[in-house]
Design an enzyme around this catalytic site. Sequence first.
Site, PDB file in Angstrom:
ATOM      1  N   LYS A 114       0.857  -1.183   0.000  1.00 30.32           N
ATOM      2  CA  LYS A 114       0.000   0.000   0.000  1.00 30.32           C
ATOM      3  C   LYS A 114       0.896   1.236   0.000  1.00 30.32           C
ATOM      4  CE  LYS A 114      -3.917   1.812   2.734  1.00 30.32           C
ATOM      5  NZ  LYS A 114      -4.723   1.591   3.970  1.00 30.32           N
ATOM      6  N   SER A 120      -9.763  -1.161   7.115  1.00 26.76           N
ATOM      7  CA  SER A 120      -9.181  -0.900   5.789  1.00 26.76           C
ATOM      8  C   SER A 120      -8.422  -2.065   5.162  1.00 26.76           C
ATOM      9  CB  SER A 120      -8.258   0.318   5.856  1.00 26.76           C
ATOM     10  OG  SER A 120      -9.018   1.498   5.845  1.00 26.76           O
ATOM     11  N   SER A 131      -9.684   1.250   2.996  1.00 25.62           N
ATOM     12  CA  SER A 131      -8.862   2.075   2.136  1.00 25.62           C
ATOM     13  C   SER A 131      -7.759   1.312   1.393  1.00 25.62           C
ATOM     14  CB  SER A 131      -8.214   3.185   2.964  1.00 25.62           C
ATOM     15  OG  SER A 131      -7.308   2.641   3.903  1.00 25.62           O
TER      16      SER A 131
END
Lengths: 99, 485
Positions: free
Chosen positions: B79, B178, B154
């Site tokens: 990420k 997330s 996310s």
Amino acid sequence: MAQPLTKEIVTKVAHLARLKLTDGELDLFTTQLGQVLGYVELLNELDTSAVEPMAHVADIANVFRDDELQPSLPRTAALSNSPKTDGKYFIVPQILEEG
Amino acid sequence: MPAQLSSAVDLIAQLNRGETSSVELTEGCLQTIATQDPNIRAFLSTNADAAIAQAKAIDEKRKAGQSVGKLAGLPIALKDNMCVTGVKTTCASRILENFVPPYDAGVVEKLKAADAVLVGKTNLDEFAMGSSTENSAFQVTRNPWNLEHTVGGSSGGSAAAVAARMVPLSLGSDTGGSIRQPAGFCGVVGMKPTYGRVSRYGLVAYASSLDQIGPFATDVASAALLFEVISGHDRRDSTSVDRPVPASSQTVEQPLTGLRVGIAREHFAEGLDREVEAAIQHSLDVYRSLGAEIVELSLPHSKYAIATYYLIAASEASSNLARFDGVHYGHRAAKFDNLIDMYSASRGEGFGPEVKRRIMLGTYALSAGYYDAYYLKALRVRRLIRSDFDAAFKRCDVLASPIASTPAFRLGELVNDPLAMYLSDIYTISANLAGIPGLSLPCGLSSTGLPIGLQLLAAPFEEEKLFRAARMFERATEWHTKRPK
């Protein structure tokens, strides 16, 4: 809690947060933040007067270490992402008026 | 069949037997990214040349009979809120569009020591604030199962990258769900460790008392392996916990005897999609058939979790994001009148709408006159939520629930209604407030062909139990073998 959120309050908060917002953003956020603040009123159902606040889940406090000299980032690396630098310092706009 | 369709654990076995090489795997992943990602848009950047070079070096090490790390030769995606030396780390924000970290995050050091191959950085909601990855300043990631639907968020890019088999492994961060929610929406395994288990050093901070890095994989055993690699104490993160890391990858295949699976009645309330509820009920039947006892219990403060979370997370965010001021790194506005105006203009131009909203909410909640009513109140309720879990885990080993009340929602469905988007986090958010570990694994498909995720939660530091309970379910079902077309 229950005080209606006005555009004036939102403008003040934006200043505290150092966020330059457009008029459109101020209107939108006044509505949207008002909705969120309305929603969190839910917490007032609970009597929490006898409950200790929990800032952190891990019961860790005051993590100490020895004060030893260790290598840190070289200056060039530390300055490498600076928007403005002279190679020695971070350059910011003048703060003090010239006397 | 391309090699990278296998699970990470299988791929390591193939690498060790010499049936494939890291170069072959890495090239396969880069090839899949080149063909799939123009549609899915999971990646913000790839580093093909560095990855191939790294893969070559690891192949040579292996061939020479040298000892190699636990993930030797496996391609992995990160990420884009985790720092890698010399690799752009944007947090999907304009304000960090050109930020190149001069150091590695703690997890990146561990991945490099384990000989994993870093192939690229994945898309996210800006600064990890969102539940659909639509808040990225750069691109919208589409669900590999249906391009009209969101990937969740996310950590949506990391979930989609594994779901579309562009990489066998990836890392995400989980502040309110997330990792787990996008894993559920994308039909892969995603896991949030206990708070403090994984170092946050070099993870760009959103809400520091809630953030935790964790693994994505196609199956439970591979997630357990990656969890094991990234866990452990790091003195550079003062909230990192100094206790032994369980050998989860060694024990994951051992079923638990006398397993007690808890279900909270609050998790089966109105608003739960019928197909999701049926899939969860069916999952409980699977556990019953494996000899587990289902224990009904209550988490009485569940309904307060979202309000509590958004006050605490926004407050912490408003403080954490104060560092983006156009001085040390990140965007600086071209035009301004004075120093204060430079801060405000730079931040006004650099942050997207959701980040601004949360900074505003947090600034308000922490400001004079409101601190007690909002922030302090939320901290008190946080303790009540944690106490609910402490009581629940006296009666059960793991808690089972949906991951979200629906399968992946459509792109654009919630993004213009912040409060509705916040409310979609109802099943995942309590685990962050309580600091407990949680995992999402595939447990069904909707009639429209979208994955449904089962969430399992465990008591603090019981990750080993969590993985074993999840693997029991996985072994008895075939949902993890389903792939998007």
